[in-house]
Scaffold this active site. Sequence first.
Site, PDB file in Angstrom:
ATOM      1  N   LYS A  48       0.807  -1.225   0.000  1.00 48.61           N
ATOM      2  CA  LYS A  48       0.000   0.000   0.000  1.00 48.61           C
ATOM      3  C   LYS A  48       0.842   1.278   0.000  1.00 48.61           C
ATOM      4  O   LYS A  48       0.330   2.359  -0.296  1.00 48.61           O
ATOM      5  CB  LYS A  48      -0.965  -0.006   1.173  1.00 48.61           C
ATOM      6  CG  LYS A  48      -2.008  -1.122   1.075  1.00 48.61           C
ATOM      7  CD  LYS A  48      -2.950  -0.954  -0.099  1.00 48.61           C
ATOM      8  CE  LYS A  48      -3.981  -2.062  -0.148  1.00 48.61           C
ATOM      9  NZ  LYS A  48      -4.946  -1.881  -1.238  1.00 48.61           N
TER      10      LYS A  48
HETATM   11  C1  LIG Z   1      -3.002  -7.297   3.731  1.00 55.31           C
HETATM   12  C2  LIG Z   1      -3.609  -7.021   2.408  1.00 55.31           C
HETATM   13  N1  LIG Z   1      -3.540  -7.971   1.465  1.00 55.31           N
HETATM   14  C3  LIG Z   1      -4.083  -7.797   0.253  1.00 55.31           C
HETATM   15  C4  LIG Z   1      -4.750  -6.642  -0.073  1.00 55.31           C
HETATM   16  C5  LIG Z   1      -5.390  -6.546  -1.437  1.00 55.31           C
HETATM   17  O1  LIG Z   1      -4.744  -5.641  -2.305  1.00 55.31           O
HETATM   18  P1  LIG Z   1      -5.620  -4.761  -3.264  1.00 55.31           P
HETATM   19  O2  LIG Z   1      -6.440  -3.854  -2.416  1.00 55.31           O
HETATM   20  O3  LIG Z   1      -4.642  -4.003  -4.103  1.00 55.31           O
HETATM   21  O4  LIG Z   1      -6.487  -5.666  -4.059  1.00 55.31           O
HETATM   22  C6  LIG Z   1      -4.848  -5.616   0.869  1.00 55.31           C
HETATM   23  C7  LIG Z   1      -5.572  -4.382   0.557  1.00 55.31           C
HETATM   24  O5  LIG Z   1      -6.616  -4.026   0.996  1.00 55.31           O
HETATM   25  C8  LIG Z   1      -4.262  -5.805   2.144  1.00 55.31           C
HETATM   26  O6  LIG Z   1      -4.340  -4.865   3.097  1.00 55.31           O
END
Ligand SMILES: Cc1ncc(COP(=O)(O)O)c(C=O)c1O
Length: 345
Positions: A48
């Site tokens: 993120k």
């Molecule tokens: C720990 C974690 N894994 C996976 C994701 C998924 O990524 P994305 O939001 O880019 O699909 C997030 C995001 O919300 C996350 O915080």
Amino acid sequence: MKEEIKAHNNLLELIGNTPLIKLNKITQKMKGNYFAKVEAFNPGHSTKDRIALYIIEEAERKGILKPGDTIIETTSGNTGFSIAMVSIIKGYECILAVSSKSSADKIDMLKTMGAKVYVCPAHVSADDPRSYYEVAKRLHNEIKGSVYINQYFNELNIDAHYQTTGPEIWEQTAGKITHLVACSGTGGTISGTARFLKEQNPNIKVIGIDAYGSVLQKYHQTKEFDANEIYPYRIEGLGKNLIPTATDFDIIDKFEKVTDESSAHTARELAKTEGLFVGYTSGAAMQGLKQLEEEGEFDENSNIIVIFPDHGSRYMSKIFNDEWMNQQGFFDSETAEIHKIEYVK
Ligand SMILES: Cc1ncc(COP(=O)(O)O)c(C=O)c1O
């Protein structure tokens, strides 16, 4: 000759360019070559960081953000941490509306990083005024000069990965990637990365990892939102109870669902076999790989890239805590061996 001081100007310069690490032991009996893009190497310990920096700098470029302005977001923790980190370095206020499903550790971390945190009930519908989406929207309307990142419905979330994660993987694999496997929450990671990679080679297969209790897989298959699919689950950051526009469903070939329990055990297994201390969704992604391999998705020539989104330290009170695992009913007589500790008096 005068030696230069070799230092980065600030943490932001360290965002992205995360390593690709071969998985060896955990994949021993599996067909194919497996490599993990380990996003815990970002300075905020998750993928993120990429979207926080990209979206904030886009707002600066467009003149929307001015010094001292407030940045607001909904987040299961990681995006909040990254926004708080970028806000401190760049001099913005940060307000975060988080789900009550988030671990206490995560909430404490956000506070430590200077953010103001609103904890909202997890098991209400997305349009309920108490949901973290609605709380963030309300605060955005109330606070003048505030910017709402809105990661679930922001195209820039996809662009951030199109500009960074995709090109990095293409370059690191010398174009030899055959499969991309990534968790889908907002969908930004998988959509942006896949969009770039498929532009280079449309034959690359893209598989999203979804949770039981989430609507994503069914929506992908039928293009219909089925509220009957929704029920509470434990994994944070993966799957959804709404359809995010930051997910490009057309670029994803299929979704694979994983359970809370198997994902938790697989996260523990990654630590024990590869020494990789990564988070719950990394366990989910690895669990997805195991299932896909069993279903015959890969062969000896497959070069599979899996994205591990964050670091294990964020889950010490959850999947890496034996008591929590017991409370969930995730330990049985077989797995009980794993958590044996001897206390020497
Ligand atoms: C720990 C974690 N894994 C996976 C994701 C998924 O990524 P994305 O939001 O880019 O699909 C997030 C995001 O919300 C996350 O915080």
